[in-house]
Design a protein around this motif. Sequence first.
Motif, PDB file in Angstrom:
ATOM      1  N   PHE A   1      37.379 -15.625 -47.166  1.00  0.00           N
ATOM      2  CA  PHE A   1      37.818 -14.310 -47.624  1.00  0.00           C
ATOM      3  C   PHE A   1      37.306 -13.245 -46.698  1.00  0.00           C
ATOM      4  CE2 PHE A   1      36.220 -17.169 -50.716  1.00  0.00           C
ATOM      5  CZ  PHE A   1      37.261 -17.325 -51.636  1.00  0.00           C
ATOM      6  N   VAL A   2      38.206 -12.487 -46.155  1.00  0.00           N
ATOM      7  CA  VAL A   2      37.762 -11.393 -45.299  1.00  0.00           C
ATOM      8  C   VAL A   2      36.942 -10.411 -46.114  1.00  0.00           C
ATOM      9  CG1 VAL A   2      38.452  -9.595 -43.724  1.00  0.00           C
ATOM     10  CG2 VAL A   2      39.757 -11.701 -43.861  1.00  0.00           C
ATOM     11  N   ILE A   3      37.423 -10.162 -47.343  1.00  0.00           N
ATOM     12  CA  ILE A   3      36.732  -9.175 -48.185  1.00  0.00           C
ATOM     13  C   ILE A   3      35.303  -9.598 -48.511  1.00  0.00           C
ATOM     14  CG2 ILE A   3      38.692  -8.112 -49.352  1.00  0.00           C
ATOM     15  CD1 ILE A   3      37.840 -10.374 -51.613  1.00  0.00           C
ATOM     16  N   PHE A   4      35.018 -10.881 -48.411  1.00  0.00           N
ATOM     17  CA  PHE A   4      33.698 -11.371 -48.751  1.00  0.00           C
ATOM     18  C   PHE A   4      32.607 -10.690 -47.949  1.00  0.00           C
ATOM     19  CE2 PHE A   4      31.810 -15.249 -50.777  1.00  0.00           C
ATOM     20  CZ  PHE A   4      32.486 -15.060 -51.953  1.00  0.00           C
ATOM     21  N   SER A   5      32.949 -10.307 -46.730  1.00  0.00           N
ATOM     22  CA  SER A   5      31.928  -9.715 -45.869  1.00  0.00           C
ATOM     23  C   SER A   5      31.253  -8.534 -46.545  1.00  0.00           C
ATOM     24  CB  SER A   5      32.547  -9.288 -44.544  1.00  0.00           C
ATOM     25  OG  SER A   5      33.589  -8.378 -44.800  1.00  0.00           O
ATOM     26  N   ALA A   6      31.985  -7.853 -47.393  1.00  0.00           N
ATOM     27  CA  ALA A   6      31.414  -6.699 -48.080  1.00  0.00           C
ATOM     28  C   ALA A   6      30.388  -7.129 -49.115  1.00  0.00           C
ATOM     29  CB  ALA A   6      32.512  -5.892 -48.753  1.00  0.00           C
ATOM     30  N   TYR A   7      30.525  -8.357 -49.591  1.00  0.00           N
ATOM     31  CA  TYR A   7      29.646  -8.812 -50.662  1.00  0.00           C
ATOM     32  C   TYR A   7      28.418  -9.570 -50.172  1.00  0.00           C
ATOM     33  CZ  TYR A   7      33.745  -7.714 -53.403  1.00  0.00           C
ATOM     34  OH  TYR A   7      34.802  -7.064 -53.960  1.00  0.00           O
ATOM     35  N   LEU A   8      28.401  -9.908 -48.890  1.00  0.00           N
ATOM     36  CA  LEU A   8      27.265 -10.651 -48.353  1.00  0.00           C
ATOM     37  C   LEU A   8      26.258  -9.709 -47.714  1.00  0.00           C
ATOM     38  CD1 LEU A   8      28.930 -13.722 -46.598  1.00  0.00           C
ATOM     39  CD2 LEU A   8      27.720 -13.648 -48.757  1.00  0.00           C
ATOM     40  N   LEU A   9      25.009 -10.078 -47.766  1.00  0.00           N
ATOM     41  CA  LEU A   9      24.007  -9.322 -47.030  1.00  0.00           C
ATOM     42  C   LEU A   9      24.308  -9.515 -45.553  1.00  0.00           C
ATOM     43  CD1 LEU A   9      20.681 -10.253 -48.810  1.00  0.00           C
ATOM     44  CD2 LEU A   9      21.713  -7.995 -48.656  1.00  0.00           C
TER      45      LEU A   9
ATOM     46  N   ILE B   1      13.700 -23.974 -44.022  1.00  0.00           N
ATOM     47  CA  ILE B   1      14.125 -24.237 -45.397  1.00  0.00           C
ATOM     48  C   ILE B   1      13.939 -22.980 -46.242  1.00  0.00           C
ATOM     49  CG2 ILE B   1      13.558 -25.503 -47.480  1.00  0.00           C
ATOM     50  CD1 ILE B   1      12.857 -27.865 -45.797  1.00  0.00           C
ATOM     51  N   LEU B   2      12.763 -22.383 -46.109  1.00  0.00           N
ATOM     52  CA  LEU B   2      12.502 -21.161 -46.867  1.00  0.00           C
ATOM     53  C   LEU B   2      13.578 -20.123 -46.563  1.00  0.00           C
ATOM     54  CD1 LEU B   2      10.604 -19.624 -48.735  1.00  0.00           C
ATOM     55  CD2 LEU B   2       9.280 -18.935 -46.771  1.00  0.00           C
ATOM     56  N   GLY B   3      13.930 -20.022 -45.281  1.00  0.00           N
ATOM     57  CA  GLY B   3      14.968 -19.068 -44.888  1.00  0.00           C
ATOM     58  C   GLY B   3      16.299 -19.377 -45.557  1.00  0.00           C
ATOM     59  N   LEU B   4      16.693 -20.640 -45.553  1.00  0.00           N
ATOM     60  CA  LEU B   4      17.954 -21.043 -46.178  1.00  0.00           C
ATOM     61  C   LEU B   4      17.998 -20.622 -47.642  1.00  0.00           C
ATOM     62  CD1 LEU B   4      18.614 -24.687 -44.910  1.00  0.00           C
ATOM     63  CD2 LEU B   4      19.925 -22.621 -44.463  1.00  0.00           C
ATOM     64  N   ILE B   5      16.933 -20.945 -48.344  1.00  0.00           N
ATOM     65  CA  ILE B   5      16.891 -20.634 -49.767  1.00  0.00           C
ATOM     66  C   ILE B   5      16.930 -19.134 -49.973  1.00  0.00           C
ATOM     67  CG2 ILE B   5      15.589 -20.897 -51.874  1.00  0.00           C
ATOM     68  CD1 ILE B   5      16.142 -23.469 -50.963  1.00  0.00           C
ATOM     69  N   MET B   6      16.214 -18.402 -49.116  1.00  0.00           N
ATOM     70  CA  MET B   6      16.215 -16.950 -49.281  1.00  0.00           C
ATOM     71  C   MET B   6      17.616 -16.399 -49.076  1.00  0.00           C
ATOM     72  SD  MET B   6      12.578 -15.661 -47.831  1.00  0.00           S
ATOM     73  CE  MET B   6      13.106 -13.958 -47.926  1.00  0.00           C
ATOM     74  N   ILE B   7      18.347 -16.961 -48.119  1.00  0.00           N
ATOM     75  CA  ILE B   7      19.731 -16.526 -47.896  1.00  0.00           C
ATOM     76  C   ILE B   7      20.551 -16.741 -49.163  1.00  0.00           C
ATOM     77  CG2 ILE B   7      21.876 -17.137 -46.716  1.00  0.00           C
ATOM     78  CD1 ILE B   7      20.264 -17.587 -44.201  1.00  0.00           C
ATOM     79  N   LEU B   8      20.444 -17.934 -49.725  1.00  0.00           N
ATOM     80  CA  LEU B   8      21.211 -18.238 -50.934  1.00  0.00           C
ATOM     81  C   LEU B   8      20.858 -17.283 -52.070  1.00  0.00           C
ATOM     82  CD1 LEU B   8      21.286 -22.141 -51.253  1.00  0.00           C
ATOM     83  CD2 LEU B   8      23.196 -20.587 -50.885  1.00  0.00           C
ATOM     84  N   ILE B   9      19.557 -17.174 -52.316  1.00  0.00           N
ATOM     85  CA  ILE B   9      19.132 -16.413 -53.495  1.00  0.00           C
ATOM     86  C   ILE B   9      19.353 -14.917 -53.323  1.00  0.00           C
ATOM     87  CG2 ILE B   9      17.087 -15.713 -54.779  1.00  0.00           C
ATOM     88  CD1 ILE B   9      16.228 -18.643 -54.610  1.00  0.00           C
ATOM     89  N   LEU B  10      19.014 -14.392 -52.153  1.00  0.00           N
ATOM     90  CA  LEU B  10      19.210 -12.945 -51.950  1.00  0.00           C
ATOM     91  C   LEU B  10      20.693 -12.597 -52.064  1.00  0.00           C
ATOM     92  CD1 LEU B  10      16.659 -12.097 -49.123  1.00  0.00           C
ATOM     93  CD2 LEU B  10      16.493 -11.644 -51.566  1.00  0.00           C
ATOM     94  N   ASN B  11      21.552 -13.481 -51.546  1.00  0.00           N
ATOM     95  CA  ASN B  11      22.978 -13.194 -51.636  1.00  0.00           C
ATOM     96  C   ASN B  11      23.483 -13.246 -53.070  1.00  0.00           C
ATOM     97  OD1 ASN B  11      24.260 -12.402 -49.229  1.00  0.00           O
ATOM     98  ND2 ASN B  11      23.821 -14.438 -48.372  1.00  0.00           N
ATOM     99  N   MET B  12      22.998 -14.227 -53.821  1.00  0.00           N
ATOM    100  CA  MET B  12      23.421 -14.310 -55.215  1.00  0.00           C
ATOM    101  C   MET B  12      22.994 -13.060 -55.963  1.00  0.00           C
ATOM    102  SD  MET B  12      22.773 -18.301 -56.079  1.00  0.00           S
ATOM    103  CE  MET B  12      22.615 -18.027 -57.841  1.00  0.00           C
ATOM    104  N   SER B  13      21.765 -12.643 -55.712  1.00  0.00           N
ATOM    105  CA  SER B  13      21.255 -11.461 -56.388  1.00  0.00           C
ATOM    106  C   SER B  13      22.043 -10.210 -55.967  1.00  0.00           C
ATOM    107  CB  SER B  13      19.770 -11.346 -56.052  1.00  0.00           C
ATOM    108  OG  SER B  13      19.314 -10.053 -56.260  1.00  0.00           O
ATOM    109  N   HIS B  14      22.392 -10.167 -54.676  1.00  0.00           N
ATOM    110  CA  HIS B  14      23.180  -9.061 -54.140  1.00  0.00           C
ATOM    111  C   HIS B  14      24.558  -9.026 -54.811  1.00  0.00           C
ATOM    112  CE1 HIS B  14      24.327  -6.154 -51.097  1.00  0.00           C
ATOM    113  NE2 HIS B  14      25.342  -6.898 -50.717  1.00  0.00           N
ATOM    114  N   LEU B  15      25.174 -10.206 -54.944  1.00  0.00           N
ATOM    115  CA  LEU B  15      26.493 -10.295 -55.566  1.00  0.00           C
ATOM    116  C   LEU B  15      26.442  -9.838 -57.019  1.00  0.00           C
ATOM    117  CD1 LEU B  15      28.102 -13.591 -54.280  1.00  0.00           C
ATOM    118  CD2 LEU B  15      29.060 -11.296 -54.178  1.00  0.00           C
ATOM    119  N   ALA B  16      25.393 -10.239 -57.728  1.00  0.00           N
ATOM    120  CA  ALA B  16      25.243  -9.836 -59.121  1.00  0.00           C
ATOM    121  C   ALA B  16      25.163  -8.318 -59.201  1.00  0.00           C
ATOM    122  CB  ALA B  16      24.005 -10.472 -59.724  1.00  0.00           C
TER     123      ALA B  16
END
Lengths: 298, 298, 228, 228
Positions: free
Chosen positions: A255-263, A37-52
Amino acid sequence: MKLRSIQYVLQQSFRGIWRNKGMSVASISSVAASLTILGLIMILILNMSHLAGLAQSQFDSVQAFLVDDLEPADIEVLGKQIADISGVAYVQYESKEAALANMKERWGQQGYLLDTLEENPLPNSYIVHVGHISESDHVVEQLNSFTEIDEVKYYRDIIDNLIRAAELIRSVGLLVIVTLVFITIFIISNTIKLTINARKREINIMKYVGATNWFVRWPFMIEGTLLGFIGACIALILVYFGYHTVFDMVTTRFFVIFSAYLLTVQEMMSRTVMMFIVLGAGVGALGSIISLRRYLEV
Amino acid sequence: MKLRSIQYVLQQSFRGIWRNKGMSVASISSVAASLTILGLIMILILNMSHLAGLAQSQFDSVQAFLVDDLEPADIEVLGKQIADISGVAYVQYESKEAALANMKERWGQQGYLLDTLEENPLPNSYIVHVGHISESDHVVEQLNSFTEIDEVKYYRDIIDNLIRAAELIRSVGLLVIVTLVFITIFIISNTIKLTINARKREINIMKYVGATNWFVRWPFMIEGTLLGFIGACIALILVYFGYHTVFDMVTTRFFVIFSAYLLTVQEMMSRTVMMFIVLGAGVGALGSIISLRRYLEV
Amino acid sequence: MIEFRNIHKTYDNGVHALEGINLKINKGEFLFLVGPSGAGKSTFIKLLLKEEEPTSGSIIVDDEDITIYSKRKTPYLRRKISVVFQDFRLLEEKTLYENVAFAMQVVGASPKEIRRQVPMVLGMVGLSDRAKQYPHQLSGGEKQRVSIARAIVNRPIILIADEPTGNLDPDTAWEVMKVLRHISRRGTTILMATHAKDIVDVMQQRVVALEKGRIVRDVQRGIYGYET
Amino acid sequence: MIEFRNIHKTYDNGVHALEGINLKINKGEFLFLVGPSGAGKSTFIKLLLKEEEPTSGSIIVDDEDITIYSKRKTPYLRRKISVVFQDFRLLEEKTLYENVAFAMQVVGASPKEIRRQVPMVLGMVGLSDRAKQYPHQLSGGEKQRVSIARAIVNRPIILIADEPTGNLDPDTAWEVMKVLRHISRRGTTILMATHAKDIVDVMQQRVVALEKGRIVRDVQRGIYGYET
Ligand SMILES: Nc1ncnc2c1ncn2[C@@H]1O[C@H](COP(=O)(O)OP(=O)(O)OP(=O)(O)O)[C@@H](O)[C@H]1O
Ligand SMILES: Nc1ncnc2c1ncn2[C@@H]1O[C@H](COP(=O)(O)OP(=O)(O)OP(=O)(O)O)[C@@H](O)[C@H]1O
Ligand SMILES: [Mg+2]
Ligand SMILES: [Mg+2]
């Protein structure tokens, strides 16, 4: 500790795990579940922060319009001066002709409207790229002090909002992750506590045959560490394959381009591996020691 | 079941919880912890999905440019016909004069460029609002079949991306929530299992004095249900106050307008209350029954 | 009442605990089961309770063959046969009163009956004043007496006692024997595994001696019969 | 070796288990502790082991006052004093061999010593062939003998036995008594709480009788002394 004792401790730990198979499986899986669970949440949050962060980098430029009638040499000097401002990454020159051409292109279908113009009303400009969005304010202030610069245009509102949004994601995200780490610690130590509770008779007897506290503690501690460690490894494997799958799904099916935006999966793992192992094994060990305390008091 | 038995069962359940205080606290808090995590994730995902929905509603219009030389009466008839297309919410007329004025306003600083135009090159148009973004394609198709309509403009790319993004959030979100529900069930039933394991001697003795399986099961089942229920209530309280705090923080300290984009605390609770109680109490009861099975075999 | 027909019991580890036991016990009989440590006395009792299944042979209790009994009916068998266990088996988290009352609740006795019966049997074993205490607060002999109280509270038709005087001083042991003789006179069949030579010799009841899983002696009004 | 100085013990529930015990036991002595159920025999033993603390008074073991002993040193006290518990206290998840070996590992014995000593003591109590089995596979008397084997394996300076023959038939009981006498002759101080009249009468050792928490008799070469 003597070698013989180390051998004894390890042997007892493994036997403890094996003889209480049912409970060992239960503990390991609770640890794995909460870390997953901790891992899941970290994925969500780190990605959101990365996107920002990525969104910010789209707005890292400021446009400085120059006054008319500057000599080419002055313009060049000015460019160097701007580049020297602290916080400026690099500078791009856009002549009034280039600006009009750009504008026409941007307007597309309606671009023909510009053909009727008698003269080019657009100014020359420098596009100033700042190193980090938060430095925009300071750079703009410096630019305004040049007499050669007529006006500075930048996406103040957007930038402000982006900075705020990033700050929000970071603080809420940190809060959520810290909360989760505590909850995880809680679940793991609870599980270890329940596991040890079921063996209080065993501990009691050991004490009556004259075992010192540490003699009782060592095998339980190693056992707790192992249970936590195995749980952490399972969680890491789940997180790894889970993220891998979602990552692939997102980047190919959507989106193929999404790969650039994800960790990337690698970046994600590098952030979780140590954390999970420390949490799983550490809390397992500590939880064992703390839970043992009351049963050792005989 | 006789009234006397019900009284016995309830009494035994409460005593069971009270006499195994330590373990009851551990079980309740593990249940509360895992449901709290589920609540956190649901807040994140439901809000993201909600935001995606709101973003879509910003792009729910299609602009249909009319051919020149239409009589005002024809235009009005066309307007009615468009409004009748299924999926169209309402229609707005924009004359060529209004369009130019709008354009000038939009260009702002550079609006004076339009003053040099000899004649108004913009067409009349209808702005067609669709009920839901996913109906845009179908509406556009219908609009194209009118001979009075010259060209249809809509944010095809943005719309496509938004639909995809919403779909992505929904499917990944659903996956995450379903995974979490399973993990939660797992942690709760594990905890109940460990709790019961520690009391196997008790169960064994009951069976030897001639207790039927259901006589042993009832109190344990009610106990499991209560532990799960109390855990669920604690999780609900944590989620309620947690979300309340974050909601207030976001809407006051960051963007006031954000409040419109977040699910209210009430909406959030209405989605979690039943789910948590069913998960906590239900899994507690089922977990007890299943874990008891092997100890009843004597 | 109870009949063992050619019973063999071999445990998983290969120990032959019982080898061809044939025995008939009549209603109301008082029978001592004697024999050295490991002779198979507790195994004999476990088979009667369906705690273990015999390897071969059949056991008849109250006209029913319990070896072909369904698992579901085991609780009802155990209500006919009460047991005083060698290791007491008291519920640690219940008081003495509750431990005894529990055995009555299991068979669905009314609260009124429970309130009348429990103090009475606790009195019979001399523990009236300890009713509110927990097993861990008792001495070994006291625990054994609670176990006896629990076994007799439901007036079972068969009472089995495994070493019920092992932790008792001779005086208390005799008190317990008086209680057993009393309920035996009421018609309860009693089967008692014991090492207490004095008691067996004085009681003058039927004695069945086991040795290495076989019956080596079966006499009415017998004595313990092992050298000391 | 052991001295009780005006020991009182009142449990939390108000039971006065011991009331003013004064007793001196010399090195190498063999002492029987007798008395009716609930007299305070097990309490006496629990105080020696620091399983319970006396309400007042002091206890000297091997020249040290164990009532002012720090908790930390309890394990070392328990290595001097081995115990055969009334309820056996075997580790259910270890084999007999491991149960006995464990007591040696606790004191840091070498594997070589363990391999030599454990089979020897299991032989002394007649359980050599059961070494690989688990406690739940044993009869009551067999468990009691394992408990005795574990107690003597470390050659303690004091051996305490709480009802060590309660679950044994007379023959096996005498085998155990021979073992105890043997280690007593080697210089071990032995304190045995028992109800076994026969044994006490035949052994002709010092007998201390407790009743309601007080010493009512203390004779060298005594007998059990309660009517049956
Ligand atoms: N669960 C078991 N698994 C394997 N062997 C067992 C089991 N229970 C008992 N045994 C063995 O079966 C034999 C008979 O045991 P039982 O308990 O019937 O003896 P007993 O006559 O009651 O002895 P005691 O007087 O010492 O209690 C013994 O050798 C014992 O070790
Ligand atoms: N933990 C305890 N809490 C409260 N009372 C206790 C506790 N342990 C023992 N007692 C009481 O103290 C008294 C003495 O008990 P003890 O166990 O010393 O008796 P004993 O002489 O060993 O008897 P037995 O021969 O039956 O084993 C008894 O009345 C007993 O109920
Ligand atoms: Mg037996
Ligand atoms: Mg005692």
